[in-house]
Structure formats: C-alpha cells, structure tokens
Write an enzyme that holds these catalytic residues in place. Structure first.
Site, mmCIF file in Angstrom:
data_model
loop_
_atom_site.group_PDB
_atom_site.id
_atom_site.type_symbol
_atom_site.label_atom_id
_atom_site.label_comp_id
_atom_site.label_asym_id
_atom_site.label_seq_id
_atom_site.Cartn_x
_atom_site.Cartn_y
_atom_site.Cartn_z
ATOM 1 N N ARG A 233 0.675 -1.509 0.080
ATOM 2 C CA ARG A 233 0.508 -0.620 0.200
ATOM 3 C C ARG A 233 0.824 1.475 -0.074
ATOM 4 O O ARG A 233 1.713 1.285 0.559
ATOM 5 C CB ARG A 233 -1.041 0.183 1.363
ATOM 6 C CG ARG A 233 -2.382 -1.071 1.257
ATOM 7 C CD ARG A 233 -3.285 -0.829 -0.295
ATOM 8 N NE ARG A 233 -4.096 -1.446 0.214
ATOM 9 C CZ ARG A 233 -4.945 -2.458 -0.264
ATOM 10 N NH1 ARG A 233 -2.884 -3.162 -0.888
ATOM 11 N NH2 ARG A 233 -5.585 -3.030 -0.704
ATOM 12 N N GLU A 262 -3.881 7.012 -6.257
ATOM 13 C CA GLU A 262 -4.015 6.193 -7.234
ATOM 14 C C GLU A 262 -5.147 5.981 -8.386
ATOM 15 O O GLU A 262 -6.476 6.133 -7.911
ATOM 16 C CB GLU A 262 -4.336 4.512 -6.698
ATOM 17 C CG GLU A 262 -3.470 4.034 -6.136
ATOM 18 C CD GLU A 262 -3.179 2.325 -5.556
ATOM 19 O OE1 GLU A 262 -3.944 1.793 -6.077
ATOM 20 O OE2 GLU A 262 -1.840 2.063 -5.384
ATOM 21 N N HIS A 280 -0.562 -0.678 -9.920
ATOM 22 C CA HIS A 280 -1.389 -1.711 -8.524
ATOM 23 C C HIS A 280 -1.516 -2.888 -9.552
ATOM 24 O O HIS A 280 -2.622 -3.536 -8.797
ATOM 25 C CB HIS A 280 -2.364 -0.703 -7.754
ATOM 26 C CG HIS A 280 -2.847 -1.827 -6.709
ATOM 27 N ND1 HIS A 280 -3.040 -0.295 -5.617
ATOM 28 C CD2 HIS A 280 -2.693 -2.949 -6.208
ATOM 29 C CE1 HIS A 280 -3.549 -1.583 -4.692
ATOM 30 N NE2 HIS A 280 -2.783 -3.101 -5.225
#
Length: 315
Positions: A233, A262, A280
């Site tokens: 994260r 993000e 991601h």
C-alpha cells in the site's frame, strides 16, 4: 442475487466473476459512484473502492462484503460488524496471491537495481550509454512483512545468495529457520537494520502501525544508495521524505506498484527519478483471478443457502 463490484477498471477480474456466476446479476461502478449504486446490492466487492457506514445503511439487502483479495482497509469493519454484515477476504494460501505478488516484487527488485527507467530512456534517446546496474546477488535484502508474500519472496531470493532480514510483528525462530532467513526482527528494530540493507521491500498490510513506516527517521537510517520496493500500500512510505531522498540520491531507485493516490498524477515529481512504476497490478494474473473468482462464487453460494461464509475478517 445482485453483486456490485466497486471499481470499473479491473476488466479481467470483472469478466471472470461474470463467467463463474452467470446465475447472478454481477455489475460494477466507478469508485466515486459506490454510494449511489450500493443501495440494491446483496453482495459488495470492494476491490479498490470504499464502503462506509452510510453506504451500509443505504443497502438494507446487503448480506456480504467480500474482498477480491486480502486487503480490507477500505471497509469500515466495525460498522459492518455492528450491522451483522459479514466481511470476508480471499487469503493468499487459497488464491496463490502470495506467489504472484512475490514474483512481481522480485521483478521490481531487479528492475530497480538495473535502473529500468534509465534503460528505457536511453533507448528512446538512441544513446550509446549503458548504466552500471546493481544485481541482487550477495546483497542484503530487508523484507518488511513475512506473511504469504514475504515468505514466498524469501524463497525466490535463495538462488541470488541474498542475506535476508525479515521484519515481522511476531518474531519466530522456527519461521526464521524454515525459510532460511538470516535475521528476523520485530517492527521496533526495523530502523536498526536499515543501515545494513541494499534493498528493502514492503509487503505488509496498511495499519496504524505500518502507515508511514518508511518515514524520515527510517530514510535517514538507510544505507546510502539503497533501493526501495513497495508492492503493498502506498502510504506505508511517507511521501515527502521519500521523494526528497530520490532527489538527493540517498535512495538510488525504487520499484512501486502502489501509490499515495491511485492512479498517480503522471506529472508527479517522484516519476522524474529512477522509479519503475506499475499500476497496482501485482496480483492481476491468470492464477490469482481464476482462484479468487472461484472463492468469491463459493461464498456467494453460501450466503444464498444461508450457510456461514468462509475467511471472515470481521472478528
């Protein structure tokens, strides 16, 4: 049953759930639209979208919050518990996420040490320059988090003859020996081992304890020219001192699959430096998506039958 996926851009994940649950109404929405769309859902799959106490109150038919993966930091778990809504995840030992994310962490470790952004830029510039890379062989690697990902990464690093230092909340000599870890320390000793490390990789959940774990104090303690990889994260790294360390060269390069916002701003300063960035995407593989969709479908069937769901994380 109506199943809502709280993101509109993980296409392969969505299509696999449609395929394995054709008898249900599987739909999706943008993260910003969750509050407007969740009211009629029976099952909510957060993916990367949040679900709040108010969202739960607006969805009287909600019977399950099922994450498509491990992390549930976007779920208000106390609110769900108070309303009797089970919250479940998809643990790595069932889905294979530990292996696939560790594989991606290994890629990022190599990409960081070999200055992949610089290599790509030199091709674009048609330059004859060749950067001097830093290999993993015989280096010291600190793995922060020795869960499924951390343990799998430790195994993958063995052929590189790395000296591995693991950081884990509960220190276990048995775990250290089983995975051939040279040193295993608790979070309180994290900063103490950083002067020894050539590479540090974060593979921990985002909690109050891990938020900002790589902050100013830890960065000051880092061995000059170390490489940083984060596949868990974004907020585990404190952004301002991290970018300053990239700017000064204290951190020689990084591999990031996760960010503070993000998707990140393509003009963000950190992307100007030696940062290999991926969106991601560490878990988005054939193995993980297939296994996790099957697990989700099984828990949805359990809810439909009135059975207890598996892999609850809400206590």
């Amino acid at each position: 049953m109506e199943i809502l996926v709280g993101t509109d851009y993980l296409e392969d994940m969505y299509q696999e759930m449609v395929r394995v649950m054709p008898q249900h109404d599987v739909r999706r929405c943008a993260e910003a639209e969750v509050s407007e769309q969740v009211h009629s859902a029976n099952v909510y799959i957060p993916a990367r979208g949040p679900i709040t106490e108010a969202d739960m109150d607006s969805a009287p038919g909600l019977k399950l919050i099922q994450q498509f993966g491990v992390g549930v930091d976007m779920v208000d778990i106390p609110a769900a518990r108070a309303r009797g809504i089970p919250v479940a995840n998809a643990p790595g030992e069932v889905t294979g996420i530990g292996d696939v994310v560790a594989e991606f962490a290994l890629f990022h470790l190599i990409a960081a040490g070999r200055y992949l952004p610089m290599q790509t830029q030199l091709i674009k510039e048609q330059s004859g320059a060749i950067p001097m890379g830093i290999t993993l062989f015989d280096k010291t690697v600190v793995i922060v988090g020795m869960g499924n990902v951390g343990k799998a990464l430790a195994e993958m690093l063995k052929p590189f003859r790395c000296r591995i230092i693991g950081v884990k909340r509960t220190v276990s000599e048995e775990l250290r020996k089983e995975f051939g870890i040279d040193k295993l320390v608790g979070p309180d000793e994290f900063v103490d081992v950083l002067p020894e490390c050539d590479f540090v990789c974060f593979a921990v959940p985002l909690t109050d304890e891990t938020n900002g774990m790589l902050g100013e104090e830890a960065i000051d303690a880092l061995k000059p020219g170390a490489f940083v990889v984060n596949i868990c994260r974004g907020p585990v790294i404190e952004k301002e001192p991290f970018v300053a360390a990239l700017r000064s060269g204290k951190i020689a390069g990084a591999g990031l699959d996760v960010f503070w916002i993000e998707p990140p701003d393509p003009n963000d300063e950190f992307l100007q430096y030696q940062v290999a960035a991926t969106p991601h995407s560490a878990s988005m593989t054939d193995l993980f998506v297939k296994n996790t969709a099957a697990l989700v479908a099984d828990n949805v069937a359990r809810v439909e039958r009135g059975d207890e769901v598996l892999y609850r994380v809400d206590g």
